[in-house]
Design a protein around this motif. Sequence first.
Motif, PDB file in Angstrom:
ATOM      1  N   UNK A  19      18.664  26.064  39.099  1.00 19.86           N
ATOM      2  CA  UNK A  19      18.444  25.683  40.490  1.00 19.86           C
ATOM      3  C   UNK A  19      16.974  25.857  40.884  1.00 19.86           C
ATOM      4  N   UNK A  20      16.267  26.801  40.250  1.00 26.08           N
ATOM      5  CA  UNK A  20      14.839  26.980  40.525  1.00 26.08           C
ATOM      6  C   UNK A  20      14.073  25.762  40.011  1.00 26.08           C
ATOM      7  N   UNK A  21      14.433  25.299  38.821  1.00 26.28           N
ATOM      8  CA  UNK A  21      13.809  24.083  38.289  1.00 26.28           C
ATOM      9  C   UNK A  21      14.085  22.893  39.208  1.00 26.28           C
ATOM     10  N   UNK A  22      15.319  22.796  39.689  1.00 25.00           N
ATOM     11  CA  UNK A  22      15.710  21.679  40.552  1.00 25.00           C
ATOM     12  C   UNK A  22      14.942  21.686  41.875  1.00 25.00           C
ATOM     13  N   UNK A  23      14.561  22.847  42.352  1.00 25.06           N
ATOM     14  CA  UNK A  23      13.790  22.934  43.590  1.00 25.06           C
ATOM     15  C   UNK A  23      12.283  22.857  43.359  1.00 25.06           C
ATOM     16  N   UNK A  24      11.821  23.301  42.206  1.00 25.67           N
ATOM     17  CA  UNK A  24      10.395  23.395  41.940  1.00 25.67           C
ATOM     18  C   UNK A  24       9.763  22.074  41.524  1.00 25.67           C
ATOM     19  N   UNK A  25      10.356  21.352  40.600  1.00 19.77           N
ATOM     20  CA  UNK A  25       9.689  20.215  39.967  1.00 19.77           C
ATOM     21  C   UNK A  25       9.669  18.927  40.778  1.00 19.77           C
ATOM     22  N   UNK A  26      10.715  18.541  41.505  1.00 22.18           N
ATOM     23  CA  UNK A  26      10.622  17.283  42.267  1.00 22.18           C
ATOM     24  C   UNK A  26       9.462  17.206  43.248  1.00 22.18           C
ATOM     25  N   UNK A  27       9.181  18.251  44.057  1.00 18.31           N
ATOM     26  CA  UNK A  27       8.016  18.133  44.940  1.00 18.31           C
ATOM     27  C   UNK A  27       6.695  18.042  44.179  1.00 18.31           C
ATOM     28  N   UNK A  28       6.598  18.728  43.050  1.00 18.81           N
ATOM     29  CA  UNK A  28       5.374  18.668  42.251  1.00 18.81           C
ATOM     30  C   UNK A  28       5.185  17.266  41.684  1.00 18.81           C
ATOM     31  N   UNK A  29       6.253  16.685  41.155  1.00 18.22           N
ATOM     32  CA  UNK A  29       6.179  15.332  40.589  1.00 18.22           C
ATOM     33  C   UNK A  29       5.835  14.313  41.669  1.00 18.22           C
ATOM     34  N   UNK A  30       6.510  14.381  42.796  1.00 21.72           N
ATOM     35  CA  UNK A  30       6.257  13.431  43.887  1.00 21.72           C
ATOM     36  C   UNK A  30       4.828  13.594  44.403  1.00 21.72           C
ATOM     37  N   UNK A  31       4.397  14.828  44.586  1.00 19.40           N
ATOM     38  CA  UNK A  31       3.035  15.060  45.057  1.00 19.40           C
ATOM     39  C   UNK A  31       1.983  14.542  44.092  1.00 19.40           C
TER      40      UNK A  31
END
Length: 166
Positions: free
Chosen positions: A94-106
């Motif tokens: 769940x940490x990966x699921x919350x961490x990576x999408x905003x980084x990728x989109x940004x």
Amino acid sequence: MPIKHGYHGDHERGSDRALWPAMRLGWSGRCPKCGEGQLFERYLEIAPHCPHCSTALHHHRADDLPAWGTMVIVGHVLVVLLLAVENAAAPALWVHALLWPPIVIGLCLWLLPRIKGAVVGMQGPGACTASTAKHEHAFAHGAPVSRVAAGASVAAVVRATDPGRR
């Protein structure tokens, strides 16, 4: 010898601007010719002309290269970061699921206009010369886009675009 605009370094359109400085200007969102005017009218929309030096910019097309470059860069950065975080902390999924999408989109939103600007800077003023205009119709100002009807076979396209193969 520095790399010049144009496929063979020809200067038929009067440009002798070096390639890398023009790409850096495009990366920063500035006109590749003067370095003063804004390259983009909106987020990814190329301005019709430079507001400072009036150089026509409307005919420059980046097509899919900025999207492809963004995916390649973000993918490589993401893999390195993901493996580093996983090896260092091994967080829950769940940490990966919350961490990576905003980084990728940004990263994607930050890189896309910069890469598009660099591609336009690479084409830059003078990049299309009379010798390359017949092969690069997208950059030939006022040239017809196609002389072949939609749905034509590959052989018909080759015959219409290469006068030596009729």
